[in-house]
Design a protein around this motif. Structure first.
Motif, PDB file in Angstrom:
ATOM      1  N   GLY A 232      49.469  33.089  29.595  1.00  0.00           N
ATOM      2  CA  GLY A 232      50.182  32.722  28.662  1.00  0.00           C
ATOM      3  C   GLY A 232      50.106  33.737  27.525  1.00  0.00           C
TER       4      GLY A 232
ATOM      5  N   ILE B 113      51.855  26.373  24.286  1.00  0.00           N
ATOM      6  CA  ILE B 113      51.526  24.843  24.474  1.00  0.00           C
ATOM      7  C   ILE B 113      50.226  25.136  25.370  1.00  0.00           C
ATOM      8  CG2 ILE B 113      51.756  22.574  25.096  1.00  0.00           C
ATOM      9  CD1 ILE B 113      54.763  23.310  24.635  1.00  0.00           C
ATOM     10  N   GLY B 114      49.144  24.678  24.944  1.00  0.00           N
ATOM     11  CA  GLY B 114      47.871  24.521  25.847  1.00  0.00           C
ATOM     12  C   GLY B 114      46.978  23.115  25.638  1.00  0.00           C
ATOM     13  N   ASP B 115      46.552  22.677  26.723  1.00  0.00           N
ATOM     14  CA  ASP B 115      45.852  21.369  26.615  1.00  0.00           C
ATOM     15  C   ASP B 115      44.441  21.503  26.158  1.00  0.00           C
ATOM     16  OD1 ASP B 115      44.984  22.403  28.796  1.00  0.00           O
ATOM     17  OD2 ASP B 115      45.535  20.716  30.197  1.00  0.00           O
TER      18      ASP B 115
ATOM     19  N   SER C  17      31.309  32.206  35.288  1.00  0.00           N
ATOM     20  CA  SER C  17      30.553  31.920  36.753  1.00  0.00           C
ATOM     21  C   SER C  17      29.491  33.008  36.641  1.00  0.00           C
ATOM     22  CB  SER C  17      31.312  31.703  37.878  1.00  0.00           C
ATOM     23  OG  SER C  17      32.079  32.873  37.990  1.00  0.00           O
TER      24      SER C  17
ATOM     25  N   VAL D 198      47.068  19.811  23.186  1.00  0.00           N
ATOM     26  CA  VAL D 198      48.119  18.697  23.636  1.00  0.00           C
ATOM     27  C   VAL D 198      48.625  19.369  25.074  1.00  0.00           C
ATOM     28  CG1 VAL D 198      49.649  20.004  21.956  1.00  0.00           C
ATOM     29  CG2 VAL D 198      50.113  17.695  22.901  1.00  0.00           C
TER      30      VAL D 198
ATOM     31  N   ALA E   5      51.671  19.512  28.146  1.00  0.00           N
ATOM     32  CA  ALA E   5      52.760  19.038  28.355  1.00  0.00           C
ATOM     33  C   ALA E   5      52.772  18.213  29.593  1.00  0.00           C
ATOM     34  CB  ALA E   5      53.619  20.225  28.957  1.00  0.00           C
TER      35      ALA E   5
ATOM     36  N   ALA F 246      53.017  28.571  32.777  1.00  0.00           N
ATOM     37  CA  ALA F 246      51.611  29.183  33.222  1.00  0.00           C
ATOM     38  C   ALA F 246      50.366  28.353  32.935  1.00  0.00           C
ATOM     39  CB  ALA F 246      51.410  30.548  32.050  1.00  0.00           C
TER      40      ALA F 246
ATOM     41  N   THR G 268      45.546  26.655  37.440  1.00  0.00           N
ATOM     42  CA  THR G 268      44.953  25.676  38.334  1.00  0.00           C
ATOM     43  C   THR G 268      43.859  25.058  37.624  1.00  0.00           C
ATOM     44  OG1 THR G 268      43.567  27.372  39.181  1.00  0.00           O
ATOM     45  CG2 THR G 268      45.577  27.205  40.407  1.00  0.00           C
TER      46      THR G 268
ATOM     47  N   ILE H  49      33.699  31.615  43.771  1.00  0.00           N
ATOM     48  CA  ILE H  49      32.744  30.913  42.561  1.00  0.00           C
ATOM     49  C   ILE H  49      31.428  30.207  43.009  1.00  0.00           C
ATOM     50  CG2 ILE H  49      32.912  29.038  40.925  1.00  0.00           C
ATOM     51  CD1 ILE H  49      35.745  29.807  40.630  1.00  0.00           C
TER      52      ILE H  49
ATOM     53  N   GLU I  84      29.170  32.944  43.690  1.00  0.00           N
ATOM     54  CA  GLU I  84      28.424  33.756  42.419  1.00  0.00           C
ATOM     55  C   GLU I  84      27.388  32.730  41.543  1.00  0.00           C
ATOM     56  OE1 GLU I  84      31.776  34.645  39.897  1.00  0.00           O
ATOM     57  OE2 GLU I  84      32.478  36.041  41.391  1.00  0.00           O
TER      58      GLU I  84
ATOM     59  N   GLU J 105      45.321  34.136  42.884  1.00  0.00           N
ATOM     60  CA  GLU J 105      44.532  33.324  42.053  1.00  0.00           C
ATOM     61  C   GLU J 105      43.675  34.637  41.365  1.00  0.00           C
ATOM     62  OE1 GLU J 105      43.033  29.382  42.423  1.00  0.00           O
ATOM     63  OE2 GLU J 105      44.259  29.299  44.172  1.00  0.00           O
TER      64      GLU J 105
ATOM     65  N   GLY K  21      44.387  41.752  44.180  1.00  0.00           N
ATOM     66  CA  GLY K  21      43.024  42.103  44.259  1.00  0.00           C
ATOM     67  C   GLY K  21      42.244  41.384  43.676  1.00  0.00           C
TER      68      GLY K  21
HETATM   69  C1  LIG Z   1      34.850  30.510  37.055  1.00  0.00           C
HETATM   70  C2  LIG Z   1      35.871  31.648  37.349  1.00  0.00           C
HETATM   71  C3  LIG Z   1      35.613  32.843  37.783  1.00  0.00           C
HETATM   72  C4  LIG Z   1      36.712  33.705  38.172  1.00  0.00           C
HETATM   73  N1  LIG Z   1      36.509  34.832  38.503  1.00  0.00           N
HETATM   74  C5  LIG Z   1      37.370  35.984  38.713  1.00  0.00           C
HETATM   75  C6  LIG Z   1      36.939  37.151  39.263  1.00  0.00           C
HETATM   76  O1  LIG Z   1      35.883  37.612  39.298  1.00  0.00           O
HETATM   77  N2  LIG Z   1      38.136  38.102  39.420  1.00  0.00           N
HETATM   78  C7  LIG Z   1      39.245  37.493  39.289  1.00  0.00           C
HETATM   79  O2  LIG Z   1      40.274  38.583  39.693  1.00  0.00           O
HETATM   80  N3  LIG Z   1      39.594  36.343  39.047  1.00  0.00           N
HETATM   81  C8  LIG Z   1      38.454  35.440  38.696  1.00  0.00           C
HETATM   82  N4  LIG Z   1      39.054  34.119  38.320  1.00  0.00           N
HETATM   83  C9  LIG Z   1      40.571  33.814  38.421  1.00  0.00           C
HETATM   84  C10 LIG Z   1      40.936  34.107  36.908  1.00  0.00           C
HETATM   85  O3  LIG Z   1      40.435  33.617  35.918  1.00  0.00           O
HETATM   86  C11 LIG Z   1      42.495  33.491  37.153  1.00  0.00           C
HETATM   87  O4  LIG Z   1      43.231  34.287  37.963  1.00  0.00           O
HETATM   88  C12 LIG Z   1      43.230  33.494  35.757  1.00  0.00           C
HETATM   89  O5  LIG Z   1      42.459  32.507  34.701  1.00  0.00           O
HETATM   90  C13 LIG Z   1      44.607  33.023  35.990  1.00  0.00           C
HETATM   91  O6  LIG Z   1      45.220  32.663  34.731  1.00  0.00           O
HETATM   92  P1  LIG Z   1      46.340  31.721  34.223  1.00  0.00           P
HETATM   93  O7  LIG Z   1      46.784  31.908  32.910  1.00  0.00           O
HETATM   94  O8  LIG Z   1      47.411  31.966  35.273  1.00  0.00           O
HETATM   95  O9  LIG Z   1      45.637  30.225  34.394  1.00  0.00           O
HETATM   96  P2  LIG Z   1      44.533  29.637  33.819  1.00  0.00           P
HETATM   97  O10 LIG Z   1      43.524  30.556  33.246  1.00  0.00           O
HETATM   98  O11 LIG Z   1      43.898  28.601  34.761  1.00  0.00           O
HETATM   99  O12 LIG Z   1      45.206  28.854  32.482  1.00  0.00           O
HETATM  100  C14 LIG Z   1      46.104  27.799  32.639  1.00  0.00           C
HETATM  101  C15 LIG Z   1      45.997  27.292  31.178  1.00  0.00           C
HETATM  102  O13 LIG Z   1      46.750  26.236  31.261  1.00  0.00           O
HETATM  103  C16 LIG Z   1      46.384  24.913  30.758  1.00  0.00           C
HETATM  104  N5  LIG Z   1      47.226  23.739  31.173  1.00  0.00           N
HETATM  105  C17 LIG Z   1      47.294  23.445  32.461  1.00  0.00           C
HETATM  106  N6  LIG Z   1      48.118  22.252  32.426  1.00  0.00           N
HETATM  107  C18 LIG Z   1      48.734  22.127  31.313  1.00  0.00           C
HETATM  108  C19 LIG Z   1      49.634  21.407  30.693  1.00  0.00           C
HETATM  109  N7  LIG Z   1      50.285  20.477  31.308  1.00  0.00           N
HETATM  110  N8  LIG Z   1      49.855  21.686  29.725  1.00  0.00           N
HETATM  111  C20 LIG Z   1      49.406  22.353  28.616  1.00  0.00           C
HETATM  112  N9  LIG Z   1      48.403  23.161  29.254  1.00  0.00           N
HETATM  113  C21 LIG Z   1      48.085  23.232  30.214  1.00  0.00           C
HETATM  114  C22 LIG Z   1      45.063  24.859  31.412  1.00  0.00           C
HETATM  115  O14 LIG Z   1      44.295  24.034  30.669  1.00  0.00           O
HETATM  116  C23 LIG Z   1      44.500  26.536  31.100  1.00  0.00           C
HETATM  117  O15 LIG Z   1      43.893  26.652  29.809  1.00  0.00           O
HETATM  118  C24 LIG Z   1      38.063  33.341  38.054  1.00  0.00           C
HETATM  119  C25 LIG Z   1      38.361  31.944  37.819  1.00  0.00           C
HETATM  120  C26 LIG Z   1      37.246  31.125  37.195  1.00  0.00           C
HETATM  121  C27 LIG Z   1      37.786  29.790  37.067  1.00  0.00           C
END
Ligand SMILES: Cc1cc2nc3c(=O)[nH]c(=O)nc-3n(C[C@H](O)[C@H](O)[C@H](O)COP(=O)(O)OP(=O)(O)OC[C@H]3O[C@@H](n4cnc5c(N)ncnc54)[C@H](O)[C@@H]3O)c2cc1C
Lengths: 420, 467
Positions: free
Chosen positions: B29, B48-50, B62, B91, B93, B119, B122, B169, B172, B316, B347
């Motif tokens: 986002g 918007i973010g929850d 981790s 808040v 969505a 965005a 998971t 995870i 780790e 992911e 990657g």
């Molecule tokens: C502990 C951990 C370690 C990781 N280590 C690695 C690593 O070493 N290397 C690597 O490549 N990747 C790693 N990852 C993966 C990487 O962090 C994710 O790929 C990345 O965060 C994805 O970003 P994103 O914005 O798509 O999703 P997210 O970071 O999951 O963000 C989504 C956001 O949307 C919010 N949301 C969800 N539903 C709603 C809704 N209905 N309304 C409003 N908001 C909402 C969520 O709360 C969250 O804040 C790791 C992930 C975790 C959890």
């Protein structure tokens, strides 16, 4: 007479101040075979591909031409390499390379082992730079090389490694002697260069002797700095042999100041040639970080590297580099490759996506990059801030002989004064 | 005015005064928002973010955070540029009305959009028994709060930690425990750690690595139940073979669930595997028709990938979130033919037991593996994965500098096994089965290669094979 290739022309001393038009010509053939059998690679994409290709060796012992088993061209006549009996990290391949680099790294930089080692040097570096600028007070003309670019890196590398600063004039002389005989261009065959080579061989031997004695002293009595630590402490993979350590010590002393001197000198020169950029940096000092990256791209401290060779036939850019051929990677050209950098001949301190090859890439990525960055950022930043109305006296300035470590011998600058 | 000029005028107008809404205020986002501004979008932007927090980075959670090196609230993502936006944090969505072009929020508000970016990423799959999951000491790790709480408990320290699931995870977490000298048991249903991501051959190496570091690793087993004490704190786990493990901290790392529930009824192709979209991030509806106004990026997106026989891949990975967001944002404020594909080679990196593990490509797409460089014994090596004679992925243990080389080979649809390196070859360079749990049936399509090197230049090219 046969017409010279763009590469040979780029290497001529007469073109040292401006090899870029020849590089431009050279890039028309990204992988260009030279009359001596060397393959010169001049485009960004191809250089990066080879830097990451495990069929490319960095070990001159594996290259039949460079190792002198075939009488082909000049690379065989390289006195520095001949004088060194053991390889250092820049002239060997994995797994030796990886092991030695891993052994040395914790004593230099690299989280997690010593995350603050380099940043902790900053106050010292600032003091040194301030001192050098203070010394210029009252002068109206300075030499940006002798008065500024040279003293800083030398002092810093001596401190980091633990080499007595008093010995600096001796190794300064050895390095100069060796470099002046190291020529990769058409002039290498000249009487003058040939006559310098015996002296160069001796200089490197003396330098090696000096390093060995220093290491022996540290073995008897540990002292400050990286060399003493390497002599006395076991890394995760044991200790380096004395010969290898001595060879790497030479490399670090050498690389730690040669490249940085040229970079600072070139940075000052380049900024004086681009008053707009200089003014911008004065107004926005925070631009020093991207600015130094741009300066590294614009005038690469290492113009090319010469110890690589093909261990297999390598197909690249429509050419096959045959097994055994020496490969020269022309970083200075890649950094001006318009296929990679928009308007490469423009100096843009805010250039985005500036992944230049000023420190190379891949496993031989410059070991000293974090230190060099810090030194140059402080030095150039303070020069711009404190030196009043600097003007180039002579453009282009006289250049040093060597092509790899290309840099001005002197950069005379007229100044109005030094701010506090 | 010509038709073309009219369209151009509309684009200009949209950039100047359109309304864009981004749901999900994390990595994808934030990077999308920055790119929108970078690309000259000056209209209204609502994010918007929850979660109550400004966008923060998850990979350290981790790793450095659990070790206690970095406080959980020091993981804020750096801002690449000013983003003038209306941030609605804390808040969720809860619905999407595509006809009215409105996002419905949990607080009852409706936010109108002209273009929407999904965005939502998971979330961690919770321990399936809710009563057991509610016991004190039972954790999952996805958020800052999760990591903060777990770090506190690890600092106590617990007498034993039980990690359920040995994916990245889980592994780790086990590694951090060993670094902190906390006894740890890892229970993994598969045959070895990381087996889903990297296959059985690498899994065996990972297993050995864990055992060498004193992890009590139990593979081929599941946890059937968790038991708590009178105070409601977890104390013991019962395993599927009838044995028990005493532990006062349990970390369930059971994979992730895509945050798509809020899209129910929207008619988008959203489901268990994520939100389907094209390679430019444009969401599909349930009929497989591409939408014009809704885009997807990050963990929740699922797009066809040219190099992997156009299979819809959900990646992911951090890089995917950044680059997917940049491509989607670019496309949100441009029109054909200026769309940009997101053709990232997937990657991943992970740090565990002192080893830096990195992979490029899609290892599970391969059915064979060959060790190409280094030494397995010393855990410094590179290995390539192959599928029908071409290289589709690579993994490195403390050899990450070579990943770029393998990435290039993959992009060029290079041969498998790859050309042998000139030095540092492992003694055995014969391909062997990679041992993924779920082999796929290959289909017959010509090779596809990626061309170009800047993100905006990357396209695909067909190179039918002549054998
Ligand atoms: C502990 C951990 C370690 C990781 N280590 C690695 C690593 O070493 N290397 C690597 O490549 N990747 C790693 N990852 C993966 C990487 O962090 C994710 O790929 C990345 O965060 C994805 O970003 P994103 O914005 O798509 O999703 P997210 O970071 O999951 O963000 C989504 C956001 O949307 C919010 N949301 C969800 N539903 C709603 C809704 N209905 N309304 C409003 N908001 C909402 C969520 O709360 C969250 O804040 C790791 C992930 C975790 C959890």
């Amino acid at each position: 007479m046969v017409e010279e290739t763009p590469w040979q022309q780029a290497l001529r001393y007469a073109n040292r101040a401006n090899p870029y038009p020849f590089y431009e010509e050279l890039r028309k053939t990204p992988v260009a075979r030279q009359p001596d059998g060397t393959y010169v690679v001049s485009t960004y994409r191809e250089i990066v591909a080879l830097l990451h290709d495990p069929r490319v060796s960095s070990d001159p012992r594996k290259c039949p031409v460079a190792a002198g088993t075939e009488d082909l061209g000049e690379p065989a006549a390289e006195p520095i390499r001949e004088a060194l009996t053991e390889p250092n990290i820049i002239t060997c391949d994995p797994p030796e390379h990886d092991r030695d680099r891993r052994t040395m790294m914790p004593h230099f930089v690299g989280p997690p082992q010593a995350p603050h080692l380099i940043s902790d040097l900053e106050p010292d570096i600032r003091r040194l730079v301030d001192g050098l600028l203070d010394d210029m007070k009252g002068k109206t003309r300075i030499d940006a090389v002798d008065d500024f670019a040279y003293p800083l890196p030398v002092t810093v590398i001596c401190k980091v490694l633990g080499v007595p600063l008093e010995d600096e004039p001796r190794f300064h002389h050895w390095i100069e002697t060796a470099l002046d005989a190291l020529d990769f261009g058409p002039e290498a065959a000249s009487e003058e260069i040939r006559s310098r080579q015996a002296g160069a061989r001796q200089a490197v031997q003396d330098f090696g002797q000096f390093a060995a004695e220093l290491l022996d002293r540290y073995a008897d009595q540990p002292g400050p700095g990286m060399l003493s630590a390497l002599v006395n402490e076991d890394g995760p993979e044991g200790r380096m042999s004395k010969g290898v350590l001595a060879s790497n010590a030479l490399l670090l002393i050498f690389a730690g100041h040669e490249t940085t001197v040229n970079l600072i000198a070139h940075s000052v020169l380049t900024l004086l040639r681009h008053p707009d950029a200089l003014e911008k940096l004065r107004r926005r000092p925070e631009l020093i970080v991207p600015g130094v990256e741009e300066l590294l791209r614009f005038e690469s401290s290492v113009q090319f590297w010469h110890t690589r060779s093909a261990l297999e036939d390598i197909d690249i850019a429509g050419t096959t580099i045959p097994k055994g051929a020496p490969i020269f990677l022309a970083y200075g050209s890649a950094n001006r490759d318009p296929e990679r950098f928009t308007d490469p001949d423009e100096l843009d301190l805010e250039r985005r996506d500036n992944q230049h090859l000023g420190f190379s890439q891949g496993i031989h990525f410059c070991f000293g990059a974090p230190l060099a960055r810090l030194e140059v950022q402080v030095a150039v930043g303070e020069f711009v801030r404190r030196v009043q109305n600097p003007r180039l006296v002579e453009d282009p300035p006289p250049y040093r002989h060597n092509q790899i470590f290309r840099g001005p011998r002197h950069v005379l600058v007229d100044i109005d004064g030094i701010r506090d | 005015m010509t038709w073309r000029a009219t369209v151009e005028e509309l684009v200009r107008e949209f950039r100047a005064s359109g309304r864009i809404v981004i749901v999900g205020a994390s990595l994808a986002g934030l990077r999308a928002a920055e790119t929108l501004r970078e690309e000259g979008f000056t209209g209204s932007l609502t994010i918007i973010g929850d979660e109550p927090y400004e966008p923060y980075d998850r990979p350290p959670l981790s790793k450095q955070v659990l070790k206690g090196w970095v406080p959980a609230d020091h993981t804020k993502l750096p801002r690449m540029r000013e983003v003038d936006a209306d941030w609605r944090l804390g808040v969720a969505a809860i619905g999407l009305d595509r006809a009215a072009k409105q996002v419905r929020l949990a607080d009852g508000e409706q936010v109108p959009y002209d273009r929407l970016l999904i965005a939502t990423g998971t979330r961690a799959r919770q321990w399936p028994n809710p009563d057991e999951a509610a016991l004190d000491g039972v954790h999952t790790i996805r958020s800052r709060d999760d990591a903060e709480q777990l770090q506190k408990e690890l600092a106590e320290p617990p007498s034993r930690v039980l990690v359920i699931g040995a994916g990245f995870i889980g592994s780790e977490v086990a590694s951090v425990c060993r670094e902190l000298d906390i006894p740890v048991t890892v229970v993994e249903r598969g045959s070895a750690p990381l087996v889903g991501a990297l296959g059985g051959v690498i899994g065996e190496i990972a297993a050995q690595m864990q055992r060498d570091h004193g992890v009590d690793l139990r593979c081929g087993l599941g946890v059937s139940s968790l038991e708590g004490d009178a105070a409601g704190h977890v104390r013991r786990a019962r395993l599927s073979d009838g044995s028990t493990v005493d532990a006062d901290v349990v970390v369930a790392s059971l994979g992730s669930i895509r945050n798509v529930e809020w899209l129910e009824g929207s008619g988008l192709a959203a489901g268990f595997w994520g939100v389907g979209c094209d390679a430019g991030g444009r969401a599909f509806d349930i009929n497989g028709v591409v939408t014009d106004s809704i885009f997807v990026a990050g963990d929740v997106a699922r797009a066809p990938h040219v190099l992997y026989e156009y299979q819809f891949l959900a990646m992911e990975h951090w890089d995917n979130a950044v680059l997917g967001a940049e491509a989607a944002a670019h496309n949100m404020v441009n029109l054909e033919p200026n769309y940009r594909p997101h053709l990232l080679l997937p990657g991943f990196w992970s740090g565990q037991f002192g080893v830096n593990i990195k992979s490029v490509g899609v290892p599970p797409f391969g059915d064979e593996i060959v060790f190409t460089q280094g030494s397995v014994e010393e855990r410094h090596f590179a290995a390539a994965y192959g599928h029908r004679g071409r290289i589709v992925a690579a993994v490195t243990f403390d050899h990450g500098k070579w990943l770029e080389y393998y990435g290039k080979l993959i992009e060029q649809s290079g041969p498998f096994p790859p050309p042998p390196p000139g030095w540092d070859q492992p003694p055995d360079v014969k391909p062997m089965p990679a041992e993924f749990p779920d082999p796929r049936v290959p289909t017959a399509i010509p090779d596809v290669v990626l061309t170009g090197h800047a993100p905006s230049e990357r396209t695909a090219e067909f190179r039918p094979r002549h054998r």
